[in-house]
Design a protein around this motif. Structure first.
Motif, short mmCIF file in Angstrom:
data_model
loop_
_atom_site.label_atom_id
_atom_site.label_comp_id
_atom_site.label_asym_id
_atom_site.label_seq_id
_atom_site.Cartn_x
_atom_site.Cartn_y
_atom_site.Cartn_z
N ARG A 119 35.60 19.50 29.52
CA ARG A 119 36.62 18.31 29.54
C ARG A 119 36.57 17.41 28.36
NH1 ARG A 119 33.75 17.06 34.17
NH2 ARG A 119 32.90 15.22 33.41
N SER B 299 20.02 14.75 37.36
CA SER B 299 21.46 14.84 38.25
C SER B 299 22.45 15.72 37.52
CB SER B 299 22.00 13.62 38.45
OG SER B 299 22.47 13.06 36.98
N ILE B 300 22.04 16.31 36.44
CA ILE B 300 23.05 17.17 35.57
C ILE B 300 22.79 18.61 35.59
CG2 ILE B 300 24.40 17.21 33.56
CD1 ILE B 300 24.40 14.44 33.16
N THR C 263 27.22 21.88 35.97
CA THR C 263 28.12 20.54 35.64
C THR C 263 28.16 20.22 34.04
OG1 THR C 263 27.37 19.41 37.73
CG2 THR C 263 27.80 18.04 35.77
N LYS D 276 30.78 22.18 32.57
CA LYS D 276 32.21 21.64 33.18
C LYS D 276 32.67 20.25 32.20
CE LYS D 276 31.71 21.40 37.66
NZ LYS D 276 31.81 21.24 38.85
N LEU D 277 31.60 19.61 31.89
CA LEU D 277 31.82 18.26 30.98
C LEU D 277 32.15 18.55 29.73
CD1 LEU D 277 29.17 15.33 30.82
CD2 LEU D 277 30.14 16.54 28.83
N ARG E 135 21.80 25.21 39.98
CA ARG E 135 20.54 24.53 40.43
C ARG E 135 19.64 23.82 39.14
NH1 ARG E 135 20.90 23.28 45.53
NH2 ARG E 135 21.60 25.05 46.89
#
Lengths: 156, 160
Positions: free
Chosen positions: A134, A122-123, A127, A130-131, A72
């Motif tokens: 990657r 939005s991030i 997230t 996870k970015l 959140r």
């Protein structure tokens, strides 16, 4: 966009702690990893604690633990604790700001602010983690030299 | 038949909800779900969309649903588009919806994964979408799936 030092430190700390929610880390541990001032980071962690994003664990082996909801909480939620993210209505208007050109420039810059704000909202921390896992910047770095070589060949 | 979850609990998984291509019988469920989410009843719009994306060129256009024909719990629509503004063929997602009480439990991710698999099978390497700047929920959803800003900038102006 360039973040203030305290904001960047806060993001490092909160993301480090959110990556392992059960684990407590000291300001020194995190500061050493990033090569930043432990004193400055400790102050930032106290601010994050007051905002409820981290819990301070007292005593021997104490430190900080993530206390939020990583799905959140967004990057903007952390950034707005340390930076002014919108134009303050009571800020004094600098000279020339009432001219049309200045108003036009503000209008264009507001477009960028809106884009930046939407991206940061939005991030979520989840997230973002996870970015980081990657590592997308590596594939971008791989593309760039290839494009440079291609451009060099065309130029020859 | 797809399993229908009537009394979900926060712990319950929706992993056994089948994701499949929409049929005409699903359109009423899509209309009902859209009305529940947006508060707007748009039967004509969804019927036309099904005609375009669910009934023709099904190797390039994908209208996927999760749930039973009588009760659709989620859907996603996309198509392969090519050479708009010089862009090589890519997958475009322009509608995704999940029943609000089933959100944050993975159904949206599964719908998105399913449409990505269709796009890959159609031979494209990228998937794109567009989100309203003030729609933090859908923007955060696509970000959580790994999407980043693409090479295009959307522009518009008022027609005076």
């Amino acid at each position: 966009m360039k973040l203030q030092k305290a904001t960047a430190f806060a993001l490092y700390a909160v993301l480090e702690l959110a990556a392992e929610p059960g684990r407590q880390r000291t300001a020194v541990e995190i500061a050493d990893k990033y090569g930043i001032s432990a004193h400055h980071l400790a102050k930032v962690l106290r601010d994050l604690g007051r905002a409820g994003l981290v819990d301070a664990v007292r005593g021997v082996g104490g430190g900080y633990r993530f206390a939020g909801n990583a799905k959140r909480l967004t990057l903007m939620d952390v950034i707005r604790l340390f930076e002014e993210t919108s134009a303050e209505a009571d800020e004094p208007v600098p000279p020339g700001e009432d001219q049309d050109i200045a108003a036009g420039l503000r209008f264009v810059l507001a477009e960028l602010d809106a884009q930046i704000g939407a991206t940061l909202r939005s991030i979520s921390l989840s997230t973002m983690l996870k970015l980081v896992a990657r590592r997308p910047w590596e594939s971008v770095a791989e593309i760039k030299p290839a494009r440079r070589a291609q451009a060099a060949r065309r130029a020859r | 038949m797809a399993r229908r979850s009537t009394t979900p609990t926060p712990q319950e998984s929706d992993e056994d909800l089948i994701i499949r291509s929409a049929t005409l019988a699903d359109v009423a469920g899509v209309i009902a779900l859209d009305e529940e989410v947006t508060g707007l009843l748009k039967p004509q719009y969804w019927r036309e969309l099904f005609e375009h994306f669910g009934a023709r060129r099904r190797d390039q256009r994908f209208f996927l649903v999760a749930g039973d024909p009588g009760r659709i719990d989620g859907f996603i629509i996309g198509e392969v588009r090519a050479w708009e503004f010089g862009s090589p063929p890519s997958g475009w997602v322009f509608a995704v919806q999940v029943r609000p009480r089933l959100r944050v439990r993975g159904l949206g991710s599964r719908l998105f994964a399913a449409v990505r698999a269709r796009f890959r099978a159609a031979g494209v390497e990228r998937v794109r979408t567009m989100v309203a700047r003030d729609n933090a929920v859908i923007h955060a959803f696509f970000r959580s799936q790994g999407m980043m800003a693409g090479p295009f900038i959307e522009l518009e102006m008022r027609l005076d």
